[in-house]
Write a protein that holds these residues in place. Structure first.
Motif, PDB file in Angstrom:
ATOM      1  N   LEU A  83       1.050  -1.178   0.053  1.00  0.00           N
ATOM      2  CA  LEU A  83       0.084   0.029  -0.132  1.00  0.00           C
ATOM      3  C   LEU A  83       0.898   1.184  -0.145  1.00  0.00           C
ATOM      4  O   LEU A  83       1.593   1.379   0.820  1.00  0.00           O
ATOM      5  N   THR A 132       0.621   5.372   0.023  1.00  0.00           N
ATOM      6  CA  THR A 132      -0.295   6.511   0.101  1.00  0.00           C
ATOM      7  C   THR A 132       0.650   7.647   0.054  1.00  0.00           C
ATOM      8  O   THR A 132       1.570   7.638   0.558  1.00  0.00           O
ATOM      9  N   SER A 141      -0.143  11.710   0.449  1.00  0.00           N
ATOM     10  CA  SER A 141      -0.985  12.656   0.655  1.00  0.00           C
ATOM     11  C   SER A 141      -0.359  14.060   0.672  1.00  0.00           C
ATOM     12  O   SER A 141       0.953  14.315   0.780  1.00  0.00           O
ATOM     13  N   ARG A 168      -8.917  14.950   1.631  1.00  0.00           N
ATOM     14  CA  ARG A 168      -8.529  14.702   2.931  1.00  0.00           C
ATOM     15  C   ARG A 168      -9.620  15.534   3.719  1.00  0.00           C
ATOM     16  O   ARG A 168      -9.859  16.624   3.378  1.00  0.00           O
ATOM     17  N   ARG A 222      -5.473  12.583  -0.913  1.00  0.00           N
ATOM     18  CA  ARG A 222      -4.919  11.290  -0.403  1.00  0.00           C
ATOM     19  C   ARG A 222      -4.952  10.161  -1.623  1.00  0.00           C
ATOM     20  O   ARG A 222      -6.174  10.074  -2.065  1.00  0.00           O
ATOM     21  N   ALA A 238      -4.121   6.340  -2.915  1.00  0.00           N
ATOM     22  CA  ALA A 238      -3.832   5.154  -2.374  1.00  0.00           C
ATOM     23  C   ALA A 238      -3.749   4.076  -3.388  1.00  0.00           C
ATOM     24  O   ALA A 238      -4.722   3.809  -4.117  1.00  0.00           O
ATOM     25  N   TRP A 239      -2.612   3.582  -3.591  1.00  0.00           N
ATOM     26  CA  TRP A 239      -2.083   2.547  -4.890  1.00  0.00           C
ATOM     27  C   TRP A 239      -1.528   1.203  -4.098  1.00  0.00           C
ATOM     28  O   TRP A 239      -0.876   1.216  -3.318  1.00  0.00           O
ATOM     29  N   ARG A 240      -2.681   0.250  -4.344  1.00  0.00           N
ATOM     30  CA  ARG A 240      -2.564  -0.935  -3.646  1.00  0.00           C
ATOM     31  C   ARG A 240      -2.553  -2.245  -4.428  1.00  0.00           C
ATOM     32  O   ARG A 240      -3.241  -2.429  -5.490  1.00  0.00           O
TER      33      ARG A 240
END
Length: 399
Positions: free
Chosen positions: A333, A335, A337, A371, A377, A379-381
């Motif tokens: 994961l 993230t 931000s 946010r 934010r 999020a690359w998962r």
């Protein structure tokens, strides 16, 4: 034995004496002949003993060679049953002779190796020179060993095949060296292409972008409309940032791949490089074994995603702070931000689509959220176990 009557006259006595002399002479001749035959037999026995000793010596030397050989040397009968098994075979494949002798040699062959082995046996039996066959044999633990196998036929006095002698040489190290050599050659070719691409980028692309920026600056000097001037200056700023990114790319192209450090260090480098466009250094945190848990293919995508995410912040977010966090476990994961102006109607989506495509390619997901305190934010998962994550198009709907 019948007794001979004594002679009655002198003549008879003389005749008897002559007969005895003749018999004695014949016996002496026979004794001499037997003596010669015994002498010849003795010489023959001595020669035979010498030949036997030489044969024993040759057999002992051959046995010593087989026993001390680092290669696997085995013999099989015409039905391919293992007859002998030297210490080199035990070291190479792990089986000791008591456990393997008497078993079929086919048990040593990896899947698909039997046709080449049978062809080598047939060639040896027909008297042809059998070239070494590179194949794989099964070791005692179930693993496979890369070997080069040479087969020779053993024949009896009548010329019929009585079995086969097989020498198997470990070629694992040689294959590794060949692979490393091929990789070095490929790397040299890649570096040559990278040099050419870097040269083209520097000589053509950067010059054209720079010329376009100068042209826009000259046009802006001729305009009186403030909004038009601001927009042109914004485009010029974008071009300047593009030139800087191209210079970074050229530097990376000039750097040999083997100079790359750990993934953790490359993430720090990417964050430090983004300071030129952000105006500040983003914070970076890790949770989990990054360098050992992330495969090379995923690491390549990860770095590209990080660079593009930080570049988007520098171009569009107008942020004063950014945070990069990377967590690894069964999944990765990333993230990113920021405290910028957040997502708005004018936010460009092309870069975000690229990040989403990279996640999808690896069986993962990508999302962008606002946010609560302001900013964005990302999020690359992606999974690290080979299975797509829930929400990925390829993920199973079942349990």
């Amino acid at each position: 034995m019948k007794s001979t009557p004594p002679p009655r006259t002198l003549a008879e006595a003389q005749e008897v004496l002559r007969q005895r002399e003749t018999e004695l002479a014949e016996a002496g001749r026979q004794i001499a002949e037997l003596s010669r035959e015994l002498s010849d037999a003795d010489h023959g026995l001595i020669a035979l003993h010498t030949e036997l000793e030489e044969a024993r010596g040759a057999a002992a030397r051959l046995a010593a060679i087989v026993v001390s050989s680092g290669d696997a040397v085995i013999s099989i009968d015409p039905q391919r049953t293992i007859l002998t098994w030297n210490p080199g075979a035990a070291r190479l494949l792990g089986h000791d002779d008591e456990a393997i002798v008497g078993r079929p040699a086919d048990e040593l062959l990896a899947e698909g190796a039997l046709p080449a082995f049978e062809d080598a046996l047939a060639r040896a039996a027909s008297g042809e020179h059998a070239e070494p066959v590179e194949t794989r044999w099964r070791a005692a633990g179930g693993g496979l060993v890369d070997v080069s196998v040479t087969v020779s036929a053993m024949r009896g006095a009548d010329g019929d095949v009585t079995g086969y002698s097989i020498v198997a040489q470990d070629i694992g190290r040689r294959l590794v060296l060949q692979s490393e050599l091929a990789a070095a050659r490929a790397e040299r070719e890649v570096m040559a292409d990278r040099e050419r691409i870097a040269r083209d980028l520097h000589d053509m692309v950067i010059q054209r972008v720079f010329a376009a920026g100068l042209t826009l600056q000259s046009v802006a000097a001729l305009l009186d409309h403030d909004r038009a001037v601001d927009r042109i200056e914004g485009v010029v700023g974008e071009l300047d940032a593009t030139i800087q990114e191209l210079r970074n790319a050229i530097f990376d192209l000039h750097r040999a791949p083997r100079q790359a450090t750990s993934l953790r260090a490359q993430i720090f480098d990417a964050a430090a490089a983004a300071r030129r466009t952000l105006g500040f250094a983003p914070t970076v945190t890790f949770d989990g074994p990054v360098d050992t848990a992330v495969p090379e293919e995923v690491g390549v995508h990860l770095l590209a995603v990080l660079r593009e995410a930080l570049s988007n912040i520098g171009k569009h977010a107008r942020a004063s702070a950014a945070e990069v966090a990377l967590e690894t476990g069964t999944e990765l994961l990333l993230t990113v931000s920021d405290n910028g102006r957040g997502l708005g109607p004018g936010t460009r989506r092309s870069g975000l689509a690229n990040l989403r495509e990279r996640a999808t390619e690896l069986g993962g997901t990508f999302e962008v959220t606002a946010r609560p305190s302001g900013g964005t934010r990302l999020a690359w998962r992606v999974p690290l176990t080979g299975r797509p994550l829930p929400g990925h198009p390829g993920a199973s709907a079942g349990p």
